[in-house]
Design an enzyme around this catalytic site. Structure first.
Site, short mmCIF file in Angstrom:
data_model
loop_
_atom_site.label_atom_id
_atom_site.label_comp_id
_atom_site.label_asym_id
_atom_site.label_seq_id
_atom_site.Cartn_x
_atom_site.Cartn_y
_atom_site.Cartn_z
N HIS A 170 103.19 -104.81 -25.53
CA HIS A 170 104.16 -103.76 -25.83
C HIS A 170 105.45 -104.38 -26.36
CE1 HIS A 170 106.37 -100.01 -25.50
NE2 HIS A 170 107.29 -100.64 -24.79
N ARG B 44 97.39 -101.01 -30.48
CA ARG B 44 98.34 -102.12 -30.35
C ARG B 44 97.58 -103.37 -29.93
NH1 ARG B 44 100.63 -103.53 -25.66
NH2 ARG B 44 100.65 -101.45 -24.73
N TYR C 231 96.57 -104.87 -17.56
CA TYR C 231 96.21 -103.46 -17.49
C TYR C 231 95.11 -103.03 -18.48
CZ TYR C 231 99.77 -103.28 -21.23
OH TYR C 231 100.51 -103.50 -22.36
#
Length: 394
Positions: free
Chosen positions: A292, A288, A301
């Site tokens: 998200h 990805r 993160y």
């Protein structure tokens, strides 16, 4: 019963699994030698005896069509992301980096097959004839999905993580009960979900029922490495495709950034299911490249170095390079695709800006098939509360 002191973690112990488990998870979720790949990141076509036959019909024109699909889907995704940032959509779920995984699988489906998406399968929707404009209502809050699942063979988006695996398994069981397995008119079901969903009970229940009833369902896991903010090593100690062994059906890992390999593996798996040899689990190993959702900040993160590494595996670039260097496709084709993508983006924007602004009562619409006195009371109370603010009735 007393608990041994060495079982009790120290108060200041860091959260998460032990370091050795994390390292094992990292090793276990690497691409590995079992990865099916037909087109390298450098655009080189490599032989794969097990799956070459499943894409033997993909000539230059067909590969150009796959490239065009990916470019247009990416452009629609980028335009929708911009629209959300400008306040025209409440949310958007980007697919950047997963175009090959979705287009390859989507183009493997036949007209009679059924697809069950999560909420990121804009590329599969494109392959099933769902126009990108029909996706916008969900993220603007004007509808729950503007397409006909029966006519398109594409179910409505599922927001609850993993729930579509139960729906897909039930539908596939119905295909078997109705005798639609085996023969020239056979059908299959394909269920799409992410790596994070594999930690949900609904997914495992779907696996169990599908295995017990030999349901003709392909479970298609897009392993994009991050379940929102949780990496793979927090999800599993073994590669995800190997989980299928515990349920008694085949599992395979494919390069999710290789549209040709995704098409070949998906065709094989769907034919297995149509022939009565289902279910099958496919793990499309991809990444990805964006957040998200547009409410997420991936820089909190994951490392920038990781993102830069995956940019070298871009699914569009490897096809473009192969078309140019390997097949001699000229600039006219790429200019035409770029013009088509510009036109699609303009049409998507115009459609979004012309959509109505949903009122506060919209969240109570179409919740139940029949009128509900309890829901009506909640709606009236909420609208009265909303109107009590200055400008609230507008």
């Amino acid at each position: 019963m007393s608990v041994p002191h060495d079982w009790i973690p120290a108060v200041d112990a860091p959260p998460g699994p032990p370091r050795e488990h994390v390292l094992a998870g990292l090793r276990g979720t690497d691409e590995g030698p079992d990865l099916v790949q037909l087109l390298t990141p450098e655009g080189e076509r490599i032989a794969c005896p097990a799956y070459d036959a499943h894409v033997a019909d993909v000539d230059t024109a067909a590969l150009q069509a796959l490239y065009r699909d990916m470019v247009l889907v990416r452009r629609a995704d980028r335009e929708a992301t911009a629209l959300q940032r400008q306040g025209e959509l409440g949310l958007w779920v980007p697919l950047l980096g997963q175009e090959a995984a979705q287009i390859g699988a989507g183009r493997a489906l036949r007209a009679g097959d059924m697809a069950f998406p999560s909420y990121r399968e804009h590329g599969v929707a494109w392959c099933r004839g769902v126009d990108p404009t029909e996706l916008l209502g969900i993220f603007r809050g004007t509808d729950h999905g503007g397409w006909d699942p029966v006519a398109t063979g594409f179910h409505l988006y599922t927001i609850v993580i993993g729930n579509q695996c139960l729906n897909a398994t039930g539908y596939a069981m119905g295909q078997r009960f109705d005798g639609r397995v085996g023969g020239p008119e056979a059908e299959a079901t394909m269920c799409f979900f992410g790596d994070g969903a594999t930690s949900q009970g609904d997914v495992h229940e779907g696996f169990v029922w599908a295995a017990v009833y030999d349901a003709p369902v392909v479970f298609y896991c897009q392993n994009n490495q991050w379940a929102i903010s949780e990496p793979n090593e927090r999800q599993t100690r073994v590669p995800l495709y190997r989980r299928a062994q515990g349920y008694g059906f085949p599992g395979i890992r494919v390069d999710g950034n290789d549209v040709l390999a995704c098409l070949a593996v998906s065709r094989w798996a769907l034919e297995e299911c149509r022939s009565g040899n289902g279910p099958v689990l496919i793990e499309a190993f991809t990444y990805r490249m964006d957040a998200h959702t547009t409410s997420d900040d991936p820089s909190r993160y994951r490392l920038a170095d990781e993102l830069e590494l995956w940019k070298l595996k871009d699914p569009l670039e490897r096809v473009r390079v192969h078309l140019v260097r390997g097949l001699g496709v000229g600039n006219d084709f790429f200019d035409e695709v770029a013009a088509d993508s510009d036109a699609l983006a303009a049409r998507l924007r115009a459609h979004c800006l012309a959509m109505p602004q949903p009122g506060p009562e919209r969240i109570f619409s179409h919740v139940y098939a029949e009128p509900s006195p309890e829901l009506d009371a909640q709606r009236d109370a909420y609208l009265a509360y909303h109107a009590s603010f200055e400008g609230g009735a507008e």
